[in-house]
Write a protein that holds these residues in place. Structure first.
Motif, PDB file in Angstrom:
ATOM      1  N   LYS A 236       0.837  -1.202   0.000  1.00 50.19           N
ATOM      2  CA  LYS A 236       0.000   0.000   0.000  1.00 50.19           C
ATOM      3  C   LYS A 236       0.875   1.256   0.000  1.00 50.19           C
ATOM      4  N   VAL A 238       0.137   4.259   0.799  1.00 50.07           N
ATOM      5  CA  VAL A 238      -0.101   5.093   1.974  1.00 50.07           C
ATOM      6  C   VAL A 238       0.700   4.589   3.174  1.00 50.07           C
ATOM      7  N   LEU A 239       0.897   3.281   3.263  1.00 47.45           N
ATOM      8  CA  LEU A 239       1.704   2.728   4.350  1.00 47.45           C
ATOM      9  C   LEU A 239       3.180   3.061   4.152  1.00 47.45           C
ATOM     10  N   ASN A 242       3.823   6.836   5.072  1.00 56.15           N
ATOM     11  CA  ASN A 242       3.827   7.103   6.508  1.00 56.15           C
ATOM     12  C   ASN A 242       4.979   6.396   7.212  1.00 56.15           C
ATOM     13  N   LYS A 323      -4.111   9.786  11.640  1.00 53.41           N
ATOM     14  CA  LYS A 323      -3.985   8.843  10.530  1.00 53.41           C
ATOM     15  C   LYS A 323      -2.600   8.215  10.492  1.00 53.41           C
ATOM     16  N   THR A 324      -1.571   9.039  10.727  1.00 53.11           N
ATOM     17  CA  THR A 324      -0.201   8.529  10.723  1.00 53.11           C
ATOM     18  C   THR A 324      -0.046   7.417  11.752  1.00 53.11           C
ATOM     19  N   GLU A 326      -2.381   5.522  12.998  1.00 57.03           N
ATOM     20  CA  GLU A 326      -3.161   4.353  12.567  1.00 57.03           C
ATOM     21  C   GLU A 326      -2.379   3.527  11.554  1.00 57.03           C
ATOM     22  N   TYR A 327      -1.748   4.196  10.590  1.00 62.00           N
ATOM     23  CA  TYR A 327      -0.972   3.490   9.569  1.00 62.00           C
ATOM     24  C   TYR A 327       0.261   2.818  10.178  1.00 62.00           C
ATOM     25  N   GLU A 330      -0.743  -0.350  11.685  1.00 61.97           N
ATOM     26  CA  GLU A 330      -0.976  -1.347  10.625  1.00 61.97           C
ATOM     27  C   GLU A 330       0.348  -1.970  10.169  1.00 61.97           C
TER      28      GLU A 330
END
Length: 401
Positions: A236, A238-239, A242, A323-324, A326-327, A330
């Motif tokens: 991903k 986005v992952l 971050n 959000k950062t 949260e990622y 993950e």
């Protein structure tokens, strides 16, 4: 028995800076040789002032109005003095002035203090700090309502029992642990300290309350975990973004807010002819100068033309703090790293694994992190077992030699 004292009222004028023919009128309160002045907010022609008589000369309407103001002020000041005597208070010029201006503690409430703090500190303290104060203030109001059955309280009525009661109220709130309670109590103490500085209270009832913070285990990545996160191929985008920005902080020690605020002009050539970051800590506004390590430079180069920052002066495409985090969780779940990471973990990692564990002197690390006291940095030094092991190995070699 009260000792004898001298008390007098006089009126003086001071020339206006840019208008030498005009003067400002003041009342001077003198108690035992010490005086304070109060502006009457009146401008008068200086040639009409009779200092010996404390009056404006003549019978013009202006003179009559000014002299009436002088008489009224003198009467109110004597009333203030007489009231303080009846209350059996220790009298000084400041107390008389406060009573005359109706600004002594009997007129100030906790709500007034809270609103005053908001008004004065809103442009001084950072948004996050003020947000924490808003939470503390909401708890204070809830404590008044639910436990004391009142909507407000005079500052002079707040005592040590109130302070202990507020602590007990906080401890009963769900999800609020000891250090959270202590942070709210610390802000309450600062509010009451402000009231004391303003002479709104004679004695700070929270002063003798001792803050009792518990030591919390510091979360940071060791060398193996840092390499694992840094080198993992993430599907991903986005992952990856971050993760990379988190790694950038691991190699610079910058906080989330400081990374988010980075602009092109923060990149400068340092004293060694290499790239440095010249910025200021958002929390304290202190200057920060950080040499850019290779790992951090690679990330800056990687995102130079990223669509999220294209056409702006920003250096990195930083997401929101929530959000950062949260990622990041993950990513750690995917890599089976059993640590609860937040962006601030990167700063801890920089201090421990990247710098101190690699022999960077603690004084240098302290300056890079912009700690005001080296004792703050020493907290990081205590948690590095590998550094302790390395230092003891060096000691063994010296002793054996």
């Amino acid at each position: 028995m009260r000792t004898s004292q001298t008390f007098s009222i006089s009126f003086i004028v001071r020339k206006k800076k840019n208008q030498s023919d005009l003067a400002l009128l003041y009342a001077r309160i003198t108690v035992n040789g010490k005086f304070l002045e109060i502006s009457l907010k009146r401008t008068i022609p200086i040639d009409k002032w009779n200092q010996a008589a404390n009056r404006l000369k003549g019978n013009s309407i202006e003179s009559q109005q000014i002299n009436k103001k002088i008489d009224e002020t003198k009467a109110l000041l004597y009333d203030a003095y007489d009231t303080l005597v009846k209350e059996d208070q220790i009298i000084n010029a400041q107390k008389i002035k406060s009573r005359y201006l109706k600004s002594d503690q009997q007129h100030f409430t906790l709500t007034y203090l809270i609103n005053y703090h908001k008004e004065k500190m809103d442009k001084i303290l950072k948004y996050g700090t003020m947000k924490n104060y808003y939470t503390t203030e909401s708890y204070l109001k809830k404590y008044l309502k639910t436990h004391l059955n009142i909507s407000d309280i005079y500052l002079k009525q707040i005592d040590y029992q109130f302070t202990l009661g507020f602590e007990s109220f906080l401890r009963a709130l769900p999800g609020l642990h000891n250090n959270g309670v202590m942070q709210h109590m610390e802000r309450f103490k600062k509010l009451m300290g402000l009231a004391g500085d303003l002479d709104w209270i004679e004695k700070n009832p929270s002063k003798k309350f001792k803050l009792r913070f518990e030591q919390v285990d510091m979360v940071y990545l060791n060398k193996t975990e840092l390499e694992k996160i840094k080198n993992e191929i993430l599907e991903k985008p986005v992952l990856s973004i971050n993760r990379d920005i988190f790694i950038f902080s691991c190699y610079t020690g910058l906080t989330y807010a400081d990374v988010k605020a980075l602009k092109n002009y923060h990149l400068q050539i340092g004293i060694d002819g290499k790239n440095w970051i010249y910025t200021r800590r958002s929390k304290t506004n202190t200057a920060v100068r950080i040499p850019i390590l290779k790992e951090a430079q690679k990330i800056l180069d990687r995102y130079k033309a990223h669509p999220k920052i294209d056409g702006t002066e920003k250096l990195l495409p930083v997401y929101s703090n929530q959000k950062t985090n949260e990622y990041l969780r993950e990513v750690t779940d995917k890599l089976k790293i059993k640590k609860k990471l937040s962006f601030h973990t990167a700063r801890h990692t920089f201090a421990t694994t990247v710098t101190l564990a690699n022999g960077v002197p603690i004084e240098t690390v302290s300056k890079l992190l912009r700690h005001s006291k080296i004792s703050t940095t020493q907290i990081y030094a205590r948690v590095i077992d590998s550094k302790i092991s390395s230092d003891i190995d060096n000691l063994r070699k010296k002793l054996n030699a």
